[in-house]
Design an enzyme around this catalytic site. Structure first.
Site, mmCIF file in Angstrom:
data_model
loop_
_atom_site.group_PDB
_atom_site.id
_atom_site.type_symbol
_atom_site.label_atom_id
_atom_site.label_comp_id
_atom_site.label_asym_id
_atom_site.label_seq_id
_atom_site.Cartn_x
_atom_site.Cartn_y
_atom_site.Cartn_z
ATOM 1 C CE LYS A 81 -2.226 6.649 2.384
ATOM 2 N NZ LYS A 81 -2.144 5.230 2.725
ATOM 3 C CE LYS B 98 -6.452 -2.024 1.950
ATOM 4 N NZ LYS B 98 -5.188 -1.345 2.102
ATOM 5 C CE LYS C 5 -8.662 1.835 6.027
ATOM 6 N NZ LYS C 5 -7.409 1.990 6.657
HETATM 7 N N1 AQP Z 1 -10.328 6.379 7.316
HETATM 8 C C1 AQP Z 1 -9.520 6.410 8.360
HETATM 9 N N2 AQP Z 1 -9.971 6.829 9.568
HETATM 10 C C2 AQP Z 1 -9.139 6.882 10.632
HETATM 11 N N3 AQP Z 1 -7.840 6.554 10.581
HETATM 12 C C3 AQP Z 1 -7.345 6.131 9.413
HETATM 13 N N4 AQP Z 1 -6.121 5.722 9.037
HETATM 14 C C4 AQP Z 1 -6.143 5.415 7.715
HETATM 15 N N5 AQP Z 1 -7.375 5.605 7.209
HETATM 16 C C5 AQP Z 1 -8.143 6.040 8.233
HETATM 17 C C6 AQP Z 1 -4.966 5.656 9.919
HETATM 18 O O1 AQP Z 1 -3.809 6.029 9.187
HETATM 19 C C7 AQP Z 1 -2.708 5.223 9.593
HETATM 20 C C8 AQP Z 1 -2.029 4.475 8.508
HETATM 21 O O2 AQP Z 1 -2.680 4.397 7.342
HETATM 22 P P1 AQP Z 1 -2.010 3.690 6.081
HETATM 23 O O3 AQP Z 1 -2.091 4.625 4.961
HETATM 24 O O4 AQP Z 1 -0.677 3.148 6.380
HETATM 25 O O5 AQP Z 1 -2.862 2.434 5.859
HETATM 26 P P2 AQP Z 1 -4.355 2.281 5.740
HETATM 27 O O6 AQP Z 1 -4.920 2.234 7.108
HETATM 28 O O7 AQP Z 1 -4.584 1.112 4.842
HETATM 29 O O8 AQP Z 1 -4.845 3.646 5.038
HETATM 30 P P3 AQP Z 1 -5.470 3.835 3.628
HETATM 31 O O9 AQP Z 1 -5.562 5.296 3.319
HETATM 32 O O10 AQP Z 1 -6.742 3.045 3.543
HETATM 33 O O11 AQP Z 1 -4.370 3.246 2.702
HETATM 34 P P4 AQP Z 1 -4.564 2.393 1.424
HETATM 35 O O12 AQP Z 1 -5.676 3.033 0.661
HETATM 36 O O13 AQP Z 1 -3.268 2.476 0.739
HETATM 37 O O14 AQP Z 1 -4.877 1.032 1.898
HETATM 38 C C9 AQP Z 1 -3.224 4.243 10.608
HETATM 39 O O15 AQP Z 1 -2.916 4.730 11.903
HETATM 40 C C10 AQP Z 1 -4.703 4.231 10.368
HETATM 41 O O16 AQP Z 1 -5.403 3.923 11.553
#
Ligand code: AQP
Length: 330
Positions: free
Chosen positions: A197, A111, A194
């Site tokens: 969002k 990040k 990955k």
């Molecule tokens: N791409 C993914 N594939 C599988 N699992 C995923 N998770 C997130 N993206 C994927 C699972 O979702 C849970 C929590 O996600 P989060 O939103 O709290 O944080 P994150 O992992 O940082 O997800 P994002 O969408 O990438 O958020 P942003 O963009 O805000 O940083 C976890 O159980 C994770 O494994």
């Protein structure tokens, strides 16, 4: 019953990655465990959020949890900042964590890869410590984490053990809950990253609330390769990701999918994946639109209010136990 705990950040509308990597599995286990799911609002501000949008997104995440099938009668659902013990324990655990171990976290490195040190937030660096507090506060047996979060759970275990070895057996050391069907879903525009969002390119992710047309368009634009063979191999990361997605939403086996699309072009395959995803999300969107009506606002509020009360009943004495162990005056 064994206890499970997890959360998702309200940093946008949830993605297909959040659904297939987390929510779908949470729904599958809700009858077998005592589950607690929170909306990680404190984590979301590690990246600047627009206050009005964040306010809406927090409530939308609760609605998306329920629309995906999380039963508010069976599970505890709450908003992280409503239980102030999370932030307090986070501070305490900051004093057990080392700079070096946080610097090694891949999510932090990913990040911040394109940022100058002067613009990297301390909160982002410290994210795994707050996550450790979120978990250790409730003594869960298991934490269902996607592949992408495994390293953060490992540091939670390390911090829990370190604290216990200095101050006595206070925290239960949780295990990862490895789901049978979980997958790491990658960006449709860059299969080495990955699906997220907060991706600046909306074509990279499928939001749970995208229309059928948008979903199909995004899959049609998905970055693949020039092999034109639907095969599950590391050399074709874009196609591999689409096969993973198709397998998760249809419950078909990889070999079955390869056979189904043998000789078919990528266009046909991408449309099939888009259709299958849109079909899967249709029910979720229907339920979400129902919940997202003004007459249901109180109902949603009652879920997170009751959830925070219930969570607080565990978190408060746990934090007091920590304060006592540290020598604080209660
Ligand atoms: N791409 C993914 N594939 C599988 N699992 C995923 N998770 C997130 N993206 C994927 C699972 O979702 C849970 C929590 O996600 P989060 O939103 O709290 O944080 P994150 O992992 O940082 O997800 P994002 O969408 O990438 O958020 P942003 O963009 O805000 O940083 C976890 O159980 C994770 O494994």
């Amino acid at each position: 019953m064994k206890k499970i705990l997890s959360g998702i950040q309200p940093s946008g509308i949830l993605t297909l990655g959040n659904y297939l990597g987390a929510l779908k599995n949470w729904v599958e286990i809700q009858n077998d465990y005592e589950c607690t799911y929170f909306v990680a609002d404190l984590h979301s501000i590690t990246v600047t959020q627009d206050p009005k949008t964040l306010h809406e997104n927090i409530k939308k995440v609760i609605m998306q949890y329920i629309a995906c099938g999380i039963d508010p009668e069976k599970n505890t659902i709450f908003i992280q900042s409503h239980v102030h013990e999370h932030a307090e324990l986070g501070w305490i655990l900051n004093n057990s964590a080392y700079m070096g171990e946080l610097q090694r976290m891949t999510q932090f490195k990913d990040k911040t890869a394109k940022q100058e040190n002067d613009s990297v937030k301390v909160g982002l660096f410290d994210y795994p410590v707050l996550m450790a507090a979120d978990i250790l506060l409730y003594d869960p047996d298991y934490v269902p984490v996607g592949e992408d979060q495994r390293q953060h759970l490992e540091i939670t275990r390390t911090l829990g053990r370190r604290f216990n070895s200095t101050y006595g057996e206070i925290f239960k050391i949780p295990d990862a809950y490895i789901s049978k069907s979980g997958a790491r879903i990658m960006s449709l525009q860059d299969p080495s990253k990955k699906m997220s969002k907060s991706d600046a390119n909306p074509n990279g992710f499928i939001s749970l609330l995208d229309s059928k047309d948008e979903i199909i368009k995004k899959f049609k634009r998905a970055v693949t390769d020039s092999e034109n063979v639907v095969k599950y191999t590391e050399n074709q990361p874009g196609i591999k990701n689409l096969i993973d997605i198709y397998a998760c939403v249809t419950d078909k086996k990889i070999e079955q999918i390869e056979a189904e699309f043998e000789g078919a072009g990528y266009g046909t395959f991408k449309t099939a994946v888009g259709e299958a995803v849109a079909d899967r999300l249709e029910q979720i969107q229907k339920k979400y639109n129902e919940l997202n009506k003004p007459e249901n606002e109180e109902f949603i509020q009652s879920i997170y209010t009751k959830g925070a009360e219930k969570a607080g009943k565990y978190a408060k004495p746990k934090l007091e136990q920590v304060y006592t162990a540290l020598g604080f005056v209660l």
